[in-house]
Design an enzyme around this catalytic site. Sequence first.
Site, PDB file in Angstrom:
ATOM      1  CG  HIS A  58      -1.806  -1.031   1.750  1.00 38.12           C
ATOM      2  ND1 HIS A  58      -2.881  -0.957   0.613  1.00 38.12           N
ATOM      3  CD2 HIS A  58      -1.706  -2.038   2.210  1.00 38.12           C
ATOM      4  CE1 HIS A  58      -3.374  -3.015   0.364  1.00 38.12           C
ATOM      5  NE2 HIS A  58      -3.159  -2.947   1.568  1.00 38.12           N
ATOM      6  CG  ASP A  95      -3.419  -8.123   1.375  1.00 31.74           C
ATOM      7  OD1 ASP A  95      -2.043  -7.764   1.972  1.00 31.74           O
ATOM      8  OD2 ASP A  95      -4.002  -7.405   0.942  1.00 31.74           O
ATOM      9  CG  HIS A  97      -6.868  -4.988   2.164  1.00 36.74           C
ATOM     10  ND1 HIS A  97      -6.567  -6.101   3.305  1.00 36.74           N
ATOM     11  CD2 HIS A  97      -7.605  -4.463   2.009  1.00 36.74           C
ATOM     12  CE1 HIS A  97      -7.155  -6.155   3.690  1.00 36.74           C
ATOM     13  NE2 HIS A  97      -7.930  -5.323   3.439  1.00 36.74           N
ATOM     14  CG  ASP A 188      -4.952  -9.704   3.926  1.00 39.96           C
ATOM     15  OD1 ASP A 188      -4.494 -10.213   2.786  1.00 39.96           O
ATOM     16  OD2 ASP A 188      -4.895  -8.267   3.783  1.00 39.96           O
ATOM     17  CE1 TYR A 198      -1.075  -8.218  11.980  1.00 40.46           C
ATOM     18  CE2 TYR A 198      -2.969  -7.055  11.224  1.00 40.46           C
ATOM     19  CZ  TYR A 198      -1.857  -6.281  11.217  1.00 40.46           C
ATOM     20  OH  TYR A 198      -1.367  -5.485  10.694  1.00 40.46           O
TER      21      TYR A 198
END
Length: 572
Positions: A58, A95, A97, A188, A198
């Site tokens: 990002h 990912d 995102h 994720d 996480y």
Amino acid sequence: MNEEELKRVSGNYDAFFFHQNTYRCARLAVGATLQLVDAVMSGKVCNGMALVRPPGHHSQRNAANGFCLFNNVAIAAEYAKLKYGLKRILIVDWDVHHGQGTQYIFEEDPSVLYFSWHRYEHQEFWPSLRESDYDAVGLGKGKGFNINLPWNKVGMGNSDYLAVFFHVLLPVAFEFDPELVIVSSGYDSGIGDPEGGYHLKSLSESVCMTVKTLLGDPIPEITGEMAPCLSAVESIQNVRAAHKPYWKWLMYEDTSFIQNLSTKSHTLKKADPSPSTEHESKISNNNETVKVEKFLELHMKNILFPVPHIRTATSDSKGSAHLLPVPVHLVKELDKTEIKAFVSGFYADLVKEDKTLLSLGSMLAILDKILKKEVCNGIAQSPTASVSVAVALRHSVRFGFQRVLCVFVGDMQIIPNTDDGKILMIHICEKEQSGKTSSKHYIPLNWKQDAEGNDFFSAVLGFILPVAYSYRPDLTVIGIGPNRSLGISGIFLLFTLLQGLAESRILAVIEDKEINLMQSIAKALVGASTPNFGTYIPPSQEKANKIKILRDQFQQQWKMLQYSVTEGISRN
């Protein structure tokens, strides 16, 4: 800076929070990534994984973003270009995102091909940018080198991701021919992980599978229905349409944009903030957490199957094992008396000549090791490959395997019976052979590889792999017979890509005594060298049409062939 000052500075950025050790940790992460680039590019290792935090995709040239201070992947790519003079680098970002930072950095750079699949939901999911959609293809000289595959539906499955591999990522990657591949490996999107990588069990499983794959360990069987959902196919179709002007592999493909997406009318339901609803939500979330924990525990037991100590086996009946450039395990072939008794009991209708009978001792000894999971794969030579393959297929079914994939290259004297569905035969030959009509489980593919390069990519990626993954075999048998219509590079491609199936169990039966072919197949099975698939060339219009005809004929039976909504998607 004290805590209040750090909070104030953090407020200038989107989803980024500074700590007193942030800068030091971020520098260490970049340094570790660059060390890995050096190790790979120097030949010290074939591949590797940088276990670093914070992540990077990002982060932009002039702004931290989304928990990312430095863009590790972008820095690694620029470093590789400057230090090693690389001209083509592929970045794959899986990912959940969108890595908008990486896109911004390279969107005008044709030396870096950036591919990202990410949750988008029509711009509702963070980072909620218009330029995260499929039509952001790059700018200026970089047009065509930025590929966004947006997921507009939640809960995409294995088949959806595989469909993108077959119909977008692998074709463009082979044409681009990168000198280095860098993966933004965000986990994720793994099951059980709500955000950011996480969930420790989900994260550990994901890292484990990544490392096992990099090491070349057998890959566990893909689970779930092998049919991409409608929303996935819509996204794939729009990406292919957006990139058709820039890539040769799409030259003869019928592509069109879909404006009225099936998910466009769906709106996200907002939670009712009443206390009763919040209490019910907590109970539901707790139940879901328990389910996920149990699933992951069971899933890890299933996928962490024992890996055979021996990867590749062969016999030395022809005295050629010493010519193989890589170490293979030698197995003792069955003696003549044992073979005759065995064949006369079960395979007398297949074996008519003594020379074929004697050669089966080698093949059956190797196959037995594979079936008992004592070795991953093996290579056997035979004076009549089609007879040996027929025996191998029948023997595997008698052993208890319910789905055996056979890919045969060249002329076949014997075509096995595939009516019960326990054998799927894909027959690759230059001219159609009489005596057997095509069906769901017998598919003839008339193909002759171009002499100037490898145009077989389109057949493997656009047809053979989708059919094979739809079938999900327990074992793969690849036979190479006389008058083969593929060159060594095409055969090498087959062996390399089919290892992702059947926990990498492959039996190779070769009639051709060409030592270069044996060496190439051994390299592919052992995984001892960087693949050399030959020069990529796009298929002719005639060959592209041939694949289209086959796809239209079989896409309802083998649904991983679907990448267009006009082809009738059965699952929503």
